[in-house]
Design an enzyme around this catalytic site. Structure first.
Site, PDB file in Angstrom:
ATOM      1  N   GLY A  13      58.981  34.979  31.565  1.00 50.43           N
ATOM      2  CA  GLY A  13      59.398  35.354  30.201  1.00 50.43           C
ATOM      3  C   GLY A  13      60.850  35.105  29.856  1.00 50.43           C
ATOM      4  O   GLY A  13      61.341  35.623  28.865  1.00 50.43           O
ATOM      5  N   VAL A  65      50.920  30.967  29.745  1.00 51.34           N
ATOM      6  CA  VAL A  65      49.929  31.977  30.142  1.00 51.34           C
ATOM      7  C   VAL A  65      48.621  31.876  29.359  1.00 51.34           C
ATOM      8  O   VAL A  65      47.673  32.601  29.643  1.00 51.34           O
ATOM      9  CB  VAL A  65      50.485  33.418  30.054  1.00 51.34           C
ATOM     10  N   ALA A  95      52.401  36.506  18.820  1.00 50.38           N
ATOM     11  CA  ALA A  95      51.352  36.456  17.799  1.00 50.38           C
ATOM     12  C   ALA A  95      51.710  35.303  16.869  1.00 50.38           C
ATOM     13  O   ALA A  95      52.892  34.988  16.715  1.00 50.38           O
ATOM     14  CB  ALA A  95      51.294  37.765  17.020  1.00 50.38           C
ATOM     15  N   TYR A 157      55.077  44.844  12.115  1.00 48.13           N
ATOM     16  CA  TYR A 157      54.727  44.599  13.522  1.00 48.13           C
ATOM     17  C   TYR A 157      53.227  44.254  13.632  1.00 48.13           C
ATOM     18  O   TYR A 157      52.811  43.487  14.489  1.00 48.13           O
ATOM     19  CB  TYR A 157      55.120  45.778  14.408  1.00 48.13           C
ATOM     20  N   LYS A 164      50.141  45.565  21.811  1.00 48.72           N
ATOM     21  CA  LYS A 164      50.967  46.389  22.717  1.00 48.72           C
ATOM     22  C   LYS A 164      50.221  47.661  23.130  1.00 48.72           C
ATOM     23  O   LYS A 164      50.400  48.137  24.258  1.00 48.72           O
ATOM     24  CB  LYS A 164      52.306  46.736  22.063  1.00 48.72           C
TER      25      LYS A 164
HETATM   26  P1  NAD Z   1      62.088  36.187  24.247  1.00 49.19           P
HETATM   27  O1  NAD Z   1      61.693  35.299  23.135  1.00 49.19           O
HETATM   28  O2  NAD Z   1      63.349  35.915  24.928  1.00 49.19           O
HETATM   29  O3  NAD Z   1      60.922  36.284  25.326  1.00 49.19           O
HETATM   30  C1  NAD Z   1      59.562  36.129  24.996  1.00 49.19           C
HETATM   31  C2  NAD Z   1      58.983  35.246  26.059  1.00 49.19           C
HETATM   32  O4  NAD Z   1      57.580  35.080  25.897  1.00 49.19           O
HETATM   33  C3  NAD Z   1      59.595  33.833  26.044  1.00 49.19           C
HETATM   34  O5  NAD Z   1      60.168  33.564  27.295  1.00 49.19           O
HETATM   35  C4  NAD Z   1      58.402  32.933  25.791  1.00 49.19           C
HETATM   36  O6  NAD Z   1      58.516  31.703  26.465  1.00 49.19           O
HETATM   37  C5  NAD Z   1      57.295  33.799  26.359  1.00 49.19           C
HETATM   38  N1  NAD Z   1      55.972  33.349  25.909  1.00 49.19           N
HETATM   39  C6  NAD Z   1      55.403  33.418  24.674  1.00 49.19           C
HETATM   40  N2  NAD Z   1      54.208  32.823  24.683  1.00 49.19           N
HETATM   41  C7  NAD Z   1      53.996  32.378  25.949  1.00 49.19           C
HETATM   42  C8  NAD Z   1      52.947  31.661  26.595  1.00 49.19           C
HETATM   43  N3  NAD Z   1      51.851  31.250  25.929  1.00 49.19           N
HETATM   44  N4  NAD Z   1      53.091  31.377  27.918  1.00 49.19           N
HETATM   45  C9  NAD Z   1      54.185  31.756  28.600  1.00 49.19           C
HETATM   46  N5  NAD Z   1      55.206  32.434  28.052  1.00 49.19           N
HETATM   47  C10 NAD Z   1      55.119  32.722  26.734  1.00 49.19           C
HETATM   48  O7  NAD Z   1      62.083  37.663  23.614  1.00 49.19           O
HETATM   49  P2  NAD Z   1      62.203  39.100  24.310  1.00 49.19           P
HETATM   50  O8  NAD Z   1      62.597  39.999  23.206  1.00 49.19           O
HETATM   51  O9  NAD Z   1      62.996  39.023  25.540  1.00 49.19           O
HETATM   52  O10 NAD Z   1      60.671  39.434  24.638  1.00 49.19           O
HETATM   53  C11 NAD Z   1      60.207  39.774  25.929  1.00 49.19           C
HETATM   54  C12 NAD Z   1      59.214  40.921  25.850  1.00 49.19           C
HETATM   55  O11 NAD Z   1      59.891  42.078  25.389  1.00 49.19           O
HETATM   56  C13 NAD Z   1      58.060  40.697  24.882  1.00 49.19           C
HETATM   57  O12 NAD Z   1      56.872  41.230  25.441  1.00 49.19           O
HETATM   58  C14 NAD Z   1      58.459  41.530  23.693  1.00 49.19           C
HETATM   59  O13 NAD Z   1      57.334  41.955  22.941  1.00 49.19           O
HETATM   60  C15 NAD Z   1      59.128  42.688  24.389  1.00 49.19           C
HETATM   61  N6  NAD Z   1      59.999  43.521  23.551  1.00 49.19           N
HETATM   62  C16 NAD Z   1      60.978  42.949  22.802  1.00 49.19           C
HETATM   63  C17 NAD Z   1      61.800  43.767  22.010  1.00 49.19           C
HETATM   64  C18 NAD Z   1      62.868  43.173  21.131  1.00 49.19           C
HETATM   65  O14 NAD Z   1      63.279  43.825  20.170  1.00 49.19           O
HETATM   66  N7  NAD Z   1      63.384  41.991  21.415  1.00 49.19           N
HETATM   67  C19 NAD Z   1      61.610  45.153  22.002  1.00 49.19           C
HETATM   68  C20 NAD Z   1      60.598  45.705  22.802  1.00 49.19           C
HETATM   69  C21 NAD Z   1      59.791  44.874  23.575  1.00 49.19           C
HETATM   70  O1  0WE Z   2      57.456  42.198  20.339  1.00 47.06           O
HETATM   71  C1  0WE Z   2      58.295  41.850  19.537  1.00 47.06           C
HETATM   72  C2  0WE Z   2      58.180  40.525  18.821  1.00 47.06           C
HETATM   73  C3  0WE Z   2      57.171  39.641  19.479  1.00 47.06           C
HETATM   74  C4  0WE Z   2      56.856  38.378  18.739  1.00 47.06           C
HETATM   75  C5  0WE Z   2      57.796  37.607  18.050  1.00 47.06           C
HETATM   76  C6  0WE Z   2      57.409  36.427  17.437  1.00 47.06           C
HETATM   77  C7  0WE Z   2      58.355  35.584  16.636  1.00 47.06           C
HETATM   78  C8  0WE Z   2      57.934  34.125  16.661  1.00 47.06           C
HETATM   79  C9  0WE Z   2      55.549  37.962  18.768  1.00 47.06           C
HETATM   80  N1  0WE Z   2      55.156  36.823  18.168  1.00 47.06           N
HETATM   81  C10 0WE Z   2      56.063  36.041  17.525  1.00 47.06           C
HETATM   82  N2  0WE Z   2      55.613  34.886  16.950  1.00 47.06           N
HETATM   83  C11 0WE Z   2      56.458  33.931  16.466  1.00 47.06           C
HETATM   84  O2  0WE Z   2      56.021  32.909  15.924  1.00 47.06           O
HETATM   85  N3  0WE Z   2      59.336  42.699  19.262  1.00 47.06           N
HETATM   86  C12 0WE Z   2      59.299  44.022  19.834  1.00 47.06           C
HETATM   87  C13 0WE Z   2      60.444  42.383  18.343  1.00 47.06           C
HETATM   88  C14 0WE Z   2      60.078  42.908  16.995  1.00 47.06           C
HETATM   89  O3  0WE Z   2      59.299  42.204  16.148  1.00 47.06           O
HETATM   90  C15 0WE Z   2      59.097  42.984  15.022  1.00 47.06           C
HETATM   91  C16 0WE Z   2      59.771  44.210  15.180  1.00 47.06           C
HETATM   92  C17 0WE Z   2      60.413  44.160  16.439  1.00 47.06           C
HETATM   93  C18 0WE Z   2      61.255  45.225  17.051  1.00 47.06           C
HETATM   94  C19 0WE Z   2      58.350  42.728  13.889  1.00 47.06           C
HETATM   95  C20 0WE Z   2      58.307  43.688  12.872  1.00 47.06           C
HETATM   96  C21 0WE Z   2      58.960  44.904  13.022  1.00 47.06           C
HETATM   97  C22 0WE Z   2      59.708  45.182  14.176  1.00 47.06           C
END
Ligand code: NAD
Ligand code: 0WE
Length: 263
Positions: A13, A65, A95, A157, A164
């Protein structure tokens, strides 16, 4: 000596230096873990090569994945470098873009639902299962990343919240299944962080400001703060903890009736 000395961790990731998985890799490396990484596609490989080099690792393997074959291949190749591994970090969520823009009832559809659940929840069990042979007999630990939208409805979301919720249930079922083998399974529910996954989410800056104004700690959190808790949860210091969702969110989730406090 760090509290992860002698442990081997596979990190899934990393997409950029802002990735939560990057902060986790740094924290685990600091505590003495040996690391291996996967990358989703060729575009992201240079970034993952960078964090690997920075943490003394030269194991960087492709893995989308969505593909059973690529998941299998990761552990075939990892098995050529390591005789076993101790820690799986799953930091993946996705998504289709149209699912995260607009009102839930307007945008949800079968394809969006399916992809969100497949990539964001099923993939954790799939990776765990494919790598199980390499973790057996080693007091292993698995960790995934979730968000408050699993248990509260949050504007925008949408179907990610359902995915989730599924992922958190996955943590409990995996913990129950793997506990007898000595393997622990946990999640961190992180507060909002500006990563690639947050890029282009409507009003994301507003959400960060809302946390700064209302969360008990009056600030947002960093990937490294998530990383430190991840390192702890995957270490023997947390040997009695499994099936748990630990919040790293400046305390935001404990609040009710926000917006009335003066400072
Ligand atoms: P990020 O974009 O740096 O990481 C998301 C990762 O998912 C990327 O490395 C991407 O390559 C990988 N990914 C998506 N589709 C994939 C696929 N088909 N195969 C392999 N890898 C795939 O963003 P992040 O914020 O570090 O997200 C990491 C996790 O943390 C996610 O599960 C996200 O939902 C969760 N999260 C994020 C936040 C936030 O606000 N950024 C908050 C809570 C939880
Ligand atoms: O889990 C997430 C976001 C995950 C995510 C982000 C993208 C952007 C690009 C999943 N799918 C996609 N698809 C794309 O094409 N978070 C926890 C970050 C996040 O996203 C939100 C949040 C928060 C926090 C969306 C709405 C409201 C709050």
């Amino acid at each position: 000596m760090g509290f992860l000395a002698g442990k081997r961790a596979l990190i899934v990731g990393v997409a950029s230096p802002r990735s939560i998985a990057w902060g986790i890799a740094e924290a685990m490396h600091e505590q003495g873990a040996e690391l291996a990484f996967t990358y989703q596609n060729d575009k992201l490989k240079p970034r993952v090569d960078k964090i690997a080099a920075a943490t003394g690792s030269d194991i960087v393997l492709p893995c989308d994945v969505a593909s059973d074959d690529e998941i299998e291949q990761v552990f075939t190749e990892l098995g050529q470098r390591w005789d076993g591994y101790d820690i799986l970090v799953h930091s993946v969520g996705f998504a289709p873009r149209d699912q995260l823009e607009g009102d839930y009832m307007d945008v949800v559809n079968r394809e969006g639902f399916q992809v969100a659940h497949d990539i964001s929840s099923y993939s954790f069990a799939a990776l765990a299962k494919a790598g199980l042979g390499m973790m057996e007999g080693r007091d292993g630990a698995m960790l995934t990343l979730t968000y408050l939208g699993s248990v509260r409805s949050l504007t925008g979301y949408n179907v990610m919240g359902l995915a989730k919720a599924s992922l958190e249930a996955n943590v409990r079922y995996m913990a129950r299944s793997l506990g007898p083998k000595g393997i622990r399974v946990n999640a961190i529910s992180a507060g909002p962080i500006k990563t690639l996954a947050a890029a282009g989410i409507p009003h994301f800056r507003k959400m960060l400001h809302h946390v700064e104004e209302t969360a008990p700690l009056r600030r947002t959190i960093t990937p490294r703060e998530v990383g430190n808790v991840a390192a702890f949860l995957c270490s023997d210091l947390a040997s009695g903890v499994t099936g748990e969702i630990t919040y790293v969110d400046s305390g935001y989730n404990i609040l009710g009736m926000t917006g009335l406090d003066e400072s």
